[in-house]
Design an enzyme around this catalytic site. Sequence first.
Site, short mmCIF file in Angstrom:
data_model
loop_
_atom_site.label_atom_id
_atom_site.label_comp_id
_atom_site.label_asym_id
_atom_site.label_seq_id
_atom_site.Cartn_x
_atom_site.Cartn_y
_atom_site.Cartn_z
N PHE A 40 0.86 -1.20 0.00
CA PHE A 40 0.00 0.00 0.00
C PHE A 40 0.90 1.25 0.00
O PHE A 40 1.82 1.34 0.80
CB PHE A 40 -0.89 -0.03 1.24
CG PHE A 40 -1.98 1.00 1.23
CD1 PHE A 40 -3.19 0.74 0.62
CD2 PHE A 40 -1.80 2.23 1.83
CE1 PHE A 40 -4.21 1.69 0.61
CE2 PHE A 40 -2.81 3.19 1.82
CZ PHE A 40 -4.01 2.91 1.21
N ASP B 118 2.15 -5.02 8.51
CA ASP B 118 0.95 -4.19 8.47
C ASP B 118 -0.25 -5.13 8.38
O ASP B 118 -0.34 -5.92 7.43
CB ASP B 118 1.01 -3.25 7.26
CG ASP B 118 -0.14 -2.24 7.27
OD1 ASP B 118 -1.21 -2.57 7.80
OD2 ASP B 118 0.04 -1.13 6.73
N TYR C 105 -10.51 1.20 11.03
CA TYR C 105 -11.77 1.50 10.32
C TYR C 105 -12.12 0.48 9.25
O TYR C 105 -13.12 0.63 8.57
CB TYR C 105 -11.75 2.92 9.73
CG TYR C 105 -10.55 3.24 8.86
CD1 TYR C 105 -10.46 2.79 7.56
CD2 TYR C 105 -9.51 4.02 9.35
CE1 TYR C 105 -9.37 3.09 6.77
CE2 TYR C 105 -8.40 4.33 8.57
CZ TYR C 105 -8.34 3.85 7.28
OH TYR C 105 -7.25 4.15 6.50
N LYS C 106 -11.28 -0.55 9.07
CA LYS C 106 -11.61 -1.56 8.06
C LYS C 106 -12.38 -2.69 8.75
O LYS C 106 -13.50 -2.48 9.20
CB LYS C 106 -10.33 -2.03 7.38
CG LYS C 106 -9.73 -0.90 6.53
CD LYS C 106 -8.38 -1.24 5.94
CE LYS C 106 -7.89 -0.07 5.10
NZ LYS C 106 -6.44 -0.08 4.90
N ARG D 157 -12.52 -4.99 -6.63
CA ARG D 157 -12.20 -5.58 -5.33
C ARG D 157 -13.46 -5.81 -4.50
O ARG D 157 -14.28 -4.90 -4.35
CB ARG D 157 -11.25 -4.62 -4.60
CG ARG D 157 -10.63 -5.18 -3.36
CD ARG D 157 -9.54 -4.26 -2.85
NE ARG D 157 -10.13 -3.06 -2.26
CZ ARG D 157 -9.53 -2.33 -1.31
NH1 ARG D 157 -8.34 -2.68 -0.86
NH2 ARG D 157 -10.11 -1.26 -0.83
C1 LIG Z 1 -5.81 1.11 4.70
C2 LIG Z 1 -4.35 0.97 4.79
C3 LIG Z 1 -3.57 1.97 5.39
C4 LIG Z 1 -4.23 3.24 5.83
O1 LIG Z 1 -3.38 4.09 6.50
P1 LIG Z 1 -3.99 5.41 7.19
O2 LIG Z 1 -2.84 5.99 7.89
O3 LIG Z 1 -5.12 4.98 8.06
O4 LIG Z 1 -4.54 6.27 6.11
C5 LIG Z 1 -2.22 1.74 5.51
N1 LIG Z 1 -1.65 0.60 5.06
C6 LIG Z 1 -2.38 -0.37 4.47
C7 LIG Z 1 -1.72 -1.61 3.99
C8 LIG Z 1 -3.74 -0.21 4.31
O5 LIG Z 1 -4.47 -1.14 3.71
#
Ligand SMILES: *Cc1c(COP(=O)(O)O)cnc(C)c1O
Length: 431
Positions: free
Chosen positions: A129, A198, A223-224, A390
Amino acid sequence: MTTLDDCHRRDAADPLAPLKNLFDLPDGVIYLDGNSLGPLPRATPARVADTMAREWGQDLIQSWNKAGWFQMPRRVGDKIARLIGAGAGEVVATDTTSINLYKVLSAALSIAQADDPARRVIVSERSNFPTDLYIAEALCRERGCSLKLVETDDIAGALSPQVAVLMLTHVNYRTGAMHDMAGVTAAAHAAGILTVWDLAHSAGAVPVDLSGAQADFAVGCGYKYLNGGPGAPAFVWVNPRHTDRAWQPLAGWWGHAAPFAFSPAYQPAAGITRYQCGTQPMLSLAALDCGVDTLLAAGELARAPGGMAALRAKSLALTDLFIDLVESRCDGHGLGLATPREHARRGSQVCLTMNGRAGAAYATVQALIARGVIGDFRAGDGAGHADILRFGFAPLYTGFADVWHAAEHLRAVLTSGEWQRPEFNQHHEVT
Ligand SMILES: *Cc1c(COP(=O)(O)O)cnc(C)c1O
């Protein structure tokens, strides 16, 4: 061939099916985007209203003690710990995933370089990401290190004596491919390298055993799949063998050993508390607490620790069914499977590629959303990673009949050519 009746029968026999009632989902919506923003738990509005009206409105500043506000990041962290194979006192719910990554990457570099100053490289996957890569890039600039990006198959070959840290996302956000956390961690350790995981697409979606894998550091998203609401605090875990070995760089007063001593000199708190920085958002933490409770309720229903084994079994059954229906009922439209078929390598989502006209994948997702089937689109990178449709299958609130209807809508959108309509080909700021 599976029929809609088969799906109804599976829903009727599913002991986890009642968990859907924990959520306030709009009628007529099949929500397959909980991997981007989890839905609203029914308990959350009253809890947040109480935090606002009573704890803040009436009790005012006393709530730091009386309502336990000051302890909230650690209390919610202890609940999250049960979902990721961590112990009590090892996780705090705080800040954002991006910010927590900065903290743990910096601490990991400090620890690795204390043992061997020649280790100056962070390795990650090119398909990670982007925020993870940006944070690592910025930290490397600051510390005179370099970030090396490799393809998934080349990770093992990249674990050289110059590498300090291997930073990976456990379940890939674009493809849903899942790493073998224990195996990869063992390979990194054999090469003298620390691991940062992560868990954004893992926590609450697949079983995670950080302690069992002997991982070093982890961060994840609130939040996921944890259903904590938009912008919910994230979380951070550090293996207890490392926690007291390094400062994290954002040494704010909430990470101080005695914040209310107001000493001019920083002294880090023992344990994970030092990974806190400053004052935390109590309204958001209250919402996150409710979101995490929905997952712990699954554990009670399944009578299993955290319920993750039961949730995992259902998640795999849902993704297997979707793959099967797409392949049997939507063939002839150039759809391809980007998600691994092998269970051990699959997260809780199914990602499809689409041959043909540029923009077709985006427009198909828009047409599905208009039909109440909410998934999302992730753009290709023009370097071997294609555009992706997705679909996240959160086992807490997704049923087998939902999967059937989602695949049928996809078939209808493709056979009718509905996706070609102009309104589905207009791009929005957030995809
Ligand atoms: C959703 C996601 C993030 C989000 O990071 P924020 O700091 O909350 O914006 C980071 N890394 C991965 C792999 C994600 O899927």
